[in-house]
Design an enzyme around this catalytic site. Sequence first.
Site, PDB file in Angstrom:
ATOM      1  N   HIS A 170     -29.627  16.422   1.269  1.00  0.00           N
ATOM      2  CA  HIS A 170     -30.872  16.889   1.891  1.00  0.00           C
ATOM      3  C   HIS A 170     -32.029  16.448   0.995  1.00  0.00           C
ATOM      4  CE1 HIS A 170     -29.014  20.565   4.060  1.00  0.00           C
ATOM      5  NE2 HIS A 170     -28.024  20.071   3.334  1.00  0.00           N
TER       6      HIS A 170
ATOM      7  N   TYR B 243     -24.275  18.437   8.512  1.00  0.00           N
ATOM      8  CA  TYR B 243     -25.498  17.790   9.027  1.00  0.00           C
ATOM      9  C   TYR B 243     -25.251  16.307   9.285  1.00  0.00           C
ATOM     10  CZ  TYR B 243     -25.986  16.957   3.918  1.00  0.00           C
ATOM     11  OH  TYR B 243     -25.761  16.634   2.607  1.00  0.00           O
TER      12      TYR B 243
HETATM   13  P1  FAD Z   1     -26.927  12.055 -11.337  1.00  0.00           P
HETATM   14  O1  FAD Z   1     -27.318  11.847  -9.922  1.00  0.00           O
HETATM   15  O2  FAD Z   1     -25.578  12.596 -11.658  1.00  0.00           O
HETATM   16  O3  FAD Z   1     -27.128  10.662 -12.062  1.00  0.00           O
HETATM   17  C1  FAD Z   1     -26.748  10.429 -13.397  1.00  0.00           C
HETATM   18  C2  FAD Z   1     -26.619   8.928 -13.559  1.00  0.00           C
HETATM   19  O4  FAD Z   1     -26.431   8.644 -14.934  1.00  0.00           O
HETATM   20  C3  FAD Z   1     -25.394   8.377 -12.818  1.00  0.00           C
HETATM   21  O5  FAD Z   1     -25.784   7.239 -12.074  1.00  0.00           O
HETATM   22  C4  FAD Z   1     -24.422   8.029 -13.954  1.00  0.00           C
HETATM   23  O6  FAD Z   1     -23.583   6.945 -13.642  1.00  0.00           O
HETATM   24  C5  FAD Z   1     -25.395   7.704 -15.086  1.00  0.00           C
HETATM   25  N1  FAD Z   1     -24.814   7.904 -16.431  1.00  0.00           N
HETATM   26  C6  FAD Z   1     -24.054   8.934 -16.863  1.00  0.00           C
HETATM   27  N2  FAD Z   1     -23.716   8.769 -18.149  1.00  0.00           N
HETATM   28  C7  FAD Z   1     -24.295   7.608 -18.547  1.00  0.00           C
HETATM   29  C8  FAD Z   1     -24.291   6.886 -19.782  1.00  0.00           C
HETATM   30  N3  FAD Z   1     -23.634   7.340 -20.874  1.00  0.00           N
HETATM   31  N4  FAD Z   1     -24.988   5.716 -19.846  1.00  0.00           N
HETATM   32  C9  FAD Z   1     -25.660   5.226 -18.758  1.00  0.00           C
HETATM   33  N5  FAD Z   1     -25.663   5.872 -17.555  1.00  0.00           N
HETATM   34  C10 FAD Z   1     -24.998   7.048 -17.464  1.00  0.00           C
HETATM   35  N6  FAD Z   1     -28.532  17.959  -4.525  1.00  0.00           N
HETATM   36  C11 FAD Z   1     -29.516  17.979  -3.581  1.00  0.00           C
HETATM   37  O7  FAD Z   1     -30.704  17.937  -3.939  1.00  0.00           O
HETATM   38  N7  FAD Z   1     -29.196  18.042  -2.248  1.00  0.00           N
HETATM   39  C12 FAD Z   1     -27.897  18.102  -1.810  1.00  0.00           C
HETATM   40  O8  FAD Z   1     -27.662  18.129  -0.594  1.00  0.00           O
HETATM   41  C13 FAD Z   1     -26.829  18.084  -2.791  1.00  0.00           C
HETATM   42  N8  FAD Z   1     -25.496  18.150  -2.439  1.00  0.00           N
HETATM   43  C14 FAD Z   1     -24.538  18.124  -3.422  1.00  0.00           C
HETATM   44  C15 FAD Z   1     -23.171  18.243  -3.076  1.00  0.00           C
HETATM   45  C16 FAD Z   1     -22.173  18.236  -4.065  1.00  0.00           C
HETATM   46  C17 FAD Z   1     -20.717  18.415  -3.674  1.00  0.00           C
HETATM   47  C18 FAD Z   1     -22.538  18.075  -5.426  1.00  0.00           C
HETATM   48  C19 FAD Z   1     -21.462  18.036  -6.504  1.00  0.00           C
HETATM   49  C20 FAD Z   1     -23.883  17.974  -5.779  1.00  0.00           C
HETATM   50  C21 FAD Z   1     -24.892  18.014  -4.785  1.00  0.00           C
HETATM   51  N9  FAD Z   1     -26.240  17.963  -5.118  1.00  0.00           N
HETATM   52  C22 FAD Z   1     -27.218  17.998  -4.166  1.00  0.00           C
HETATM   53  C23 FAD Z   1     -26.638  17.938  -6.516  1.00  0.00           C
HETATM   54  C24 FAD Z   1     -27.026  16.569  -6.920  1.00  0.00           C
HETATM   55  O9  FAD Z   1     -25.998  15.651  -6.648  1.00  0.00           O
HETATM   56  C25 FAD Z   1     -27.355  16.511  -8.406  1.00  0.00           C
HETATM   57  O10 FAD Z   1     -28.117  17.622  -8.786  1.00  0.00           O
HETATM   58  C26 FAD Z   1     -28.140  15.247  -8.670  1.00  0.00           C
HETATM   59  O11 FAD Z   1     -27.338  14.116  -8.412  1.00  0.00           O
HETATM   60  C27 FAD Z   1     -28.667  15.212 -10.092  1.00  0.00           C
HETATM   61  O12 FAD Z   1     -29.388  14.009 -10.273  1.00  0.00           O
HETATM   62  P2  FAD Z   1     -29.449  13.358 -11.709  1.00  0.00           P
HETATM   63  O13 FAD Z   1     -30.235  12.106 -11.539  1.00  0.00           O
HETATM   64  O14 FAD Z   1     -29.882  14.360 -12.708  1.00  0.00           O
HETATM   65  O15 FAD Z   1     -27.943  13.023 -12.079  1.00  0.00           O
END
Ligand code: FAD
Length: 378
Positions: free
Chosen positions: A48, A211
Amino acid sequence: MSNGKEKIAIIGAGLGGAVAGALLQHAGFDINVYEQAPSFSRLGAGIHMGPNIMKIFERIGVDKKVISISSTPSHWFSRDGITGEYTARVPLEGYGQTYCTVHRGDLQAIQCDALQPGTLHFGKKLARLDDSGTDVLIEFEDGTSVRADIVIGADGINSRVRETLLGEEKPNYSGWVGHRALISSDKLKKYDLTFEDCVKWWGPDRHMMVYYTTARRDEYYYVTGVPHPAWEFDSAFVDSSRDEMAAAFEGYHPIIQALIESTDEVTKWPLFNRNPLPLWSKGRLVLLGDACHPMKPHMAQGAAMAIEDAAMLTRCLQETGISNFRTAFGLYETNRRDRATRVQSVSNANTFLLKQEDPAWVYGYDIYAEPLKSETAA
Ligand code: FAD
């Protein structure tokens, strides 16, 4: 503002890191984003994006593109998982932007395309950081290294940047898993049932959020929350099965049974979280998104909080310039901590929109309209 020589490195091109890169580039900063994955695949999952995030997408010029590929539900329905009775019908319109549900991979592709060419580097897994006090040495597992003036840790729940700041500590397993499946809408045509645009089916201890993930509504998606005693697997997710789903939702509404019957592939993800961190930055390193405040995903706002972080961090760096990064990081934490912690706790409690309530505090929020609180005013 940057003098053109100072460099910012972002670790992780997930939903938060990619937007942080694009926003900072639009603001004129010199940005490179380093992602461990060799490339992105179209992982089977939806997401979403609420009006609070679409307002941020306007700044990098991708809001219309995201809307054009998304389903745009008018309501979030909450229904009793067994009887089907409605417990809430929450309008999603009237918050200054569109509410989108979309395929996560398609969204990520748009976000990454918003980065300047040549600034997203795949296959760069962070191994080690050394903040010398004057800059940061960033070493990758492939043996290469770069230097940057500041480093943004957008590397998700198992963040290596977080570990550098706060030491090694595994996230807490919540006791719940999420099953994820995409279903072709063609498979649903045979049922004399209505498959609503955005509906959460609630049971006493489990739920299923459902959805569409495309504008054509040819792909329907469910994600669950189901108790599961321990996560005994090493990987981020494992395969689940139609039988496992049928057992988990035995006795639930005919629409849920139809979705399970129509499932070809389903995966199972452990849901982790962390307690609020004692600090969000140290020296030249700063965290955002799941690296900083992971949560159970039950408000569908985890990525949203990562993207709001990205917008606020950009605002604070614009306010102070990179050379004054310490002030920027302090301002950033002051202006993000309360909201991120509130969303984290409501999301973990899994109560959001179960009953009729006003979600304006989430969706009506405009990060650019909020006055910046100074550190001392916090
Ligand atoms: P991430 O999206 O996890 O990105 C981290 C990135 O860092 C990744 O690409 C990874 O490969 C990279 N990385 C990791 N370690 C290293 C390293 N050492 N060196 C280089 N790169 C690295 N959120 C919503 O807002 N809406 C939703 O509908 C939703 N549904 C979800 C459903 C499920 C089942 C789950 C588990 C989560 C859901 N979330 C949702 C939560 C959402 O996925 C996360 O909160 C979000 O992805 C966080 O974003 P981020 O950029 O902090 O981390």
